[in-house]
Structure formats: C-alpha cells, structure tokens
Scaffold this active site. Sequence first.
Site, PDB file in Angstrom:
ATOM      1  N   ASP A 101      19.855 -21.244  25.272  1.00 51.43           N
ATOM      2  CA  ASP A 101      19.861 -22.136  26.118  1.00 51.43           C
ATOM      3  C   ASP A 101      19.019 -23.383  24.883  1.00 51.43           C
ATOM      4  OD1 ASP A 101      19.367 -24.752  27.424  1.00 51.43           O
ATOM      5  OD2 ASP A 101      18.763 -23.802  29.121  1.00 51.43           O
ATOM      6  N   TRP A 102      18.894 -24.695  25.255  1.00 50.43           N
ATOM      7  CA  TRP A 102      19.169 -25.575  23.876  1.00 50.43           C
ATOM      8  C   TRP A 102      17.233 -25.446  23.930  1.00 50.43           C
ATOM      9  CZ3 TRP A 102      23.044 -24.882  25.320  1.00 50.43           C
ATOM     10  CH2 TRP A 102      24.254 -25.926  23.811  1.00 50.43           C
TER      11      TRP A 102
END
Length: 845
Positions: free
Chosen positions: A278-279
């Site tokens: 995920d970011w």
Amino acid sequence: MSEAVSRRRALRLLGAVGAALGAAGCVPAPPPGAQQRRTSAGAGNPAAAPAAGSAARIDALLERLTLEEKTVLLHGGPDPEPLGQAGYVPGIPRLGIPALRLADGPAGVRVARPATALPAPVLLASAFDPALARAYGRVIGREGRALGVDVLLSPMANLIRTPYAGRNFETFSEDPKLTADLVAEVVRGIQDEGLIATVKHFALNNQEKGRDTVDVIAAERTLHETELRGFEAAVAAGAGAVMGAYNKVNGVYACESRPLLDELLRGRWGFDGWVMSDWDATHSTVASIGAGLDMEMPAGTHYGAPLREAVRGGSVHEDTVDLAVRRILTTMDRFGLLTGNSAGHPAARPARDAAAGARTARQIATAGAVLLRNERGTLPLAGPAARSVAVIGPTGRTPFVGGGGSAHVVPDAAAAPLDEIRRRAGSGSTVVYALGEDIYGRPLPADLLPSAPGLDDRAVAPGRTWGYEGSFRLAADDEWTLLVHYTGKRPSVRLDGEELFPVRQGVAEQFAGGLLGHAPDGRTVRRRTLALKAGEHRLAVFAEGGPKGQRLRLRHTTKATRAADLAEAVKAAKAARSVVLFAYEDATEGSDRTSLGLPGGQAALIEAVAAANPRTTVVLNTSAGTTMPWLPRTGAVLQMYYPGQEGAAATADVLFGDAEPGGRLTQTFPADERATPVGGDPMRYPGVGGRQEYAEGVHVGHRWYDQQRVAPLFPFGHGLSYTTWAYEKLAVRPGGSHGKRSGLRVEFTVRNTGRRTGTEVAQVYVGPSPDLKLDQPVRALAGYRRLTLAPGEARRIVLDIDARTLSSWDPERDAWVVGTGRREVFAGRSSRELPLRAKAVVGTG
C-alpha cells in the site's frame, strides 16, 4: 482447542521474521524450487494464464536488464504524463517494457477524467448476485483500459468487522462466504476486459484508526475462517496482483511478513502474480523483499538505491530481485502488455462506453436498494401520496454519489434526487423542497462585518495575496459552524487568534469525504463548529492567489439558522401528503466514524418531520450500520448507501414502485452502539497501546449476534419487499452436484403470495457439527439465491453446499476439516427469519 492455544499457534505461523533476516550472514534468497505457479481459475478469463513462450520471453528480458533497470521496475516514480491516477511504475523503453499506470477503483476508475461512478461495493453486495458483481467488474475493467490505466487497485476484500470503520462502503460484507463469492466475480469481471486487478488490503486492515501502526493479533482459525476467505477467492479467480496492508499482523508488518506473503499466499494458495505495498506501507528493504514484497509504492525509498546497495553489499541475493521482477513481467505478459497481439504490439485500448456504464450503474443501484422498514403502506408512493411530495434534506438537492478517499470518482453527470422525483411524479403533481440542514453554510450577515467586502465571493489574482482583519460582536452565546470554500491553496482563517483550519495529519488532509469536502460548484470545503461566547470576536482571513489565482468565500450557520431550516422542513412536511427525507453520513478513507448515529442535527430533523407527517420515508445515504432512535416515528426507511451517478434515478424507481427494492443487508445493523462485536472492548477496537485483538474469533458479524443472543436493529440478510413470500417444503440430503457425502443438497420452494412481481433473496444457513471439538458459529451462511417471481408463482430452489462451506480450520492438522455428523439446516429471508429447518448427516467421503 482453546482460542488462546490457537492464537499461540497463529503467532508461530505468522510470527516475526525481521530479526532472522537482519542476522549477520543471513541473506534473503528465493525459496527452494521457487517457480511461477499456475492458478486454478482460468475458466472464462482471457487473462488467466501466461501466454505460450512467456517463460522464455521473461528469461531473455532478465538476461538483458541491468541491476538498476531491475530495481526501476520494483518501485513507483513520478509520471511524466499523469492521468490523475494513484501510481506510476516506469518501464524500460530500450527493451520494450512499457510503464504501468495504477489507479484506484473500488467504485469506478479514479483519474482526472470522468468515469462511470458506480454504486459503492457495499450496495452492489446487497444484491446478493455474483453475476451482477461480474458485470460491475467489467464496467471498471473496460473503462480502466479506455482511460489509460493498466492496473486497478481494487477490489477490497477486507471484512466489515466494526461498523465504525471508515472504508466499510468500499468493501462488501461482514460475512466471509458472501465476500468471497463477490470479490471473485469482481476480479473476473475486471480482468475479462484486460485490466490487472489488485485485491487489497492483505490482511486485517479493517479500520482506519491507527492503520499505519496497529498490531492486529488474530488466531489461526480466525484468519482462515473469516478475513482470508475473500483473498483466497480472489487468488483462485486469477487476480494479477495483491496489495499488502499498512498494519502489522501478529507482530510483523504485513508487507514484510514471510508467513503471509510467501508461505500462505504463494505456497498454500499458489498465487503467481505480484505483491505491491500500500502507499508508503513499506518499512524495510531486506526484510520486505525477503518476505515476498515485490513492489514498493509509490516511490523507491526502500526499493531504489537502498535495494541496489543491499545487492552489491551481499545482504540481498540478486536472484531475489530477479524473482520479484519475473513475477511482475510474467503478469504483464499474461495481460498482453509485453507482447500484445500477434504483431507484437500491445492490444489497442477500447473506447469508453459511458452509456453502457450508466445503465449498469442504475441496474446495480436499484438491485441493491434495501427497504428496512415500511409501515402503513408508506411505499411505494402511489395515488394522492405520489402527487404531493415534500423532499427534505441536503442530499435531496445535492446528489451524494460516493464516499471519499480512494473511492472518489469524477462522474460524467449526476442528477439530483429532487429532479428525478419531480420527473417521476409528473406535471400534475406538487413536489416541494426544504433544505432541513445546511451543510455548506450561508453568507455572513452584511451588518456583522461591514468593513469586510467580498467575504462571500473573493477573487485573488495569480501571484497576489489578500487579507482581512476585523471584529464582530455577539449579543448572546451561540454555536457557530464556520466554513471556508476555496479553489486554490487553503486560506488561513483565524478566530480570536486560533487557526480554524490547520493542516491535518496524514491522509486526513488529502481525503475529506465524498459530500462534505466539496461544495456543489466544486470548491473545496473545510468546516469547524465552535461554541462562541457573547461579546467581541476578532476574525482574520489571509489568502494566496498562487500561480493560477483562486476564489474563496466564508460561510456560516448558527443556532438561529438551524432552527429556521428545521421549521421550514416541518412546514413543508405538514403541507404534503408524503415526505421523502434524505439523510447522510459522509465516510472516507483516513478516518473512522466517531458515532453510529447520523451526524449534525439530522436525528432531530427526522423526529420533527416525522411527527408532522407520519408518511415520512427516510432515504439513507450512509456508509454502514446506523443507529436509529427516530425509527418508530417513520413510515419507511430505504437504505441506499452511496448509490453512484445513477443513484437519483434508481432511488426514484424504488420509491414509486417502478422497481422492487431487491437488496438485503450484508451487515448487521446494531440496536445500540455498545451492542456490536467490538462494542465496549477497546482491545477489540480500536486497540490499546498499538495492539488489537480479534477476540471474537470465528464469530464475526451476524455470527456474534447469534452467539451472544443479542437482538440487532436489523439482522444480516434483512430486506423488505413490495410483495409477500412463503417458504415451504424443505428437503436436505447428503450429496450435492458431485454426489459426495461430504456435501449437502438443499431444496425448498419459494412462493410469491402477493399481488405484484417481486424479487427475493432466499438464504440458507447451517448449524455446527457435533463431531468437531472446535468453536463453531451457531449458524453460518451456506448459500443464497436471488430470484424474481410473478404473483402466485412458485419456484423450487436447489442449492448445493460443498465440503468447504461445511468445514472448519483445524490448527492442529493445519487443514480444513469437514464438520461431519447430523447438522441442522435453515432456510428463509434473513439470518433471523428462518421458517424452515431440517437435519441431515454430513459424511466424510
């Protein structure tokens, strides 16, 4: 086996690997015999398997790639020609490896250009229709390709574990089986169109509060029987990518958990795509790539220069880098991104079909509409009740299309419910509107700040600044909400020396909701509610034009304005035969809900309006379960969640009876905030000291209500119809579609006993096995069937319950074990309305 023992085993299974990876001389290398495994889910999916010659093609590319080029493929970077998408991975032009553009897309493709804004996944799920889920995926898949995207960051397979979670609208259900069924079909639909699907967030990312750091402790059985079901189904459906979660799982960050990423995902399930973070969820270089994280997003903090240094220094084998690159390139090749067609060029992108997307959006919004309550024939609107209607509420005039954060989509257009209700009511009808609650504010009184011209619409030229300082006096204590609407850099607004709108931490600054974060004209909105004392107050506003210039306005509401809005709504309700009151709750990524009640003054508004007119229908544009102390006063309640760009038309279709409310709840609505699976126990939610325990075990959602014998406001599977139904003649016998004794065949008849055509969702639940000495649900969803019948029509339903559905995970055997013996089977309309029951013996063969 006790939960404590099972949890200890889970800690061993999903325990820490960081210390071992960091030990001197311990170099992460590919697991022995590592190879690209084939999934079992290729049927009907043109992108389900690598093309002929793929392995040789990838081998040849790996031979020619330099170490720096390999690492370029393992992390995101800036896009030279951005589309407004979430991420970008540069390609290697000299070798014909194209760049990848990755876009959010749980409810449509999130880029700068318009796309079909589909209903939220939770509304799709309410239809209980896997075929519709596939159609949903196909719309997103086609549009993603048409809009220049290669990888879709969707679907979300996390369960609805707590009603407070801010992203519940982005996922499907509290039930593991229903989630698994629908996630698999959305993946197939996306990938039918040639777009790579990314199932997220692996795993246990079931809340926004503390999501970056919380350590989620879950027993092995809890993992397998609840949260992991949706991810396993996505892998079986051929998902090309998996996104690792922010949180820790049993002591280790999910993005550096070898037990999760390598042993379970790849080893047990046979996943052969790639895993991205995920970011900003990557926390290491050596531990992450050694655990099986192939790609860091959105940049190269750990997988850029640090990874190259780790390879050159000997702490990471280059073979490990090669394996990660191979997984990415093989998936790209599988989807035609390397070789494309027979001419060796990537397949041409299709044209976007906006009309087809709109049709599917309306179909889904109608199919998932859940009628929670309908007293005194309030709905459907007909006769005089349909010709005199008061529409009340801010989302009656301003369409609430979707939630905030990753799910936000720019639609082609979105009609207001008021306009659709007027259209459907016809020219001979009277449809009036009252705001009820002001969510965007009104101008400051001209005599409040006489020396402050233009506060309601101030333009600031490019490169210029503008400021104002002044004071005003209140005659009495009051409660104000001050709002600033702006188009550029956020203005500074200070009241009595305090900055009202400081920059927020993390994604809370970026994501502000799908409704409240922007005014109808597109301006960004921030608000602050304050208790103001009588006397003088100083106001200061400062704004910068920036390179493009900007416009701003300052708005407010007070006790007096709120009272006037409520009085206007009550007056409109008294004058009309029927009332349709639109209520909202604006959820977004980055924040959890702080209450399960409706925000603002909406509860009081509903109470007052329904007291004035008992034929009041409340339409809920909310994200998840909502408490309803005002419920007894209402005539009807229609749950529409976030219905997408066609939500207004779909809502009108259901209100006037042009369509059946065919949806059923995929989550339990609690009667009380304390009566939920996590209520009153901070260790379950949101966690204590950065640690959270899934102490409910396998009793997630409706299973917990049954186990604890807690009465919900509305149970899982609930949804009323405009007709009536009868269930009869239940028969259960061992066997199924494959004739195995370890399955069950369930047959029963559903009859439409009413006077109009209707849609029903018949549900089957199964009780525990007497032979398994494991904690089991009182009843678990085992199957369902959506059907539409004419008045008087009956249909014999046949559902085969397979061995997996009848099994429990045994940590001692490290396997699924069929729950044999005499088991009770239930059939009916919801988890709490099950008129039919029978028993049958489940065998082992």
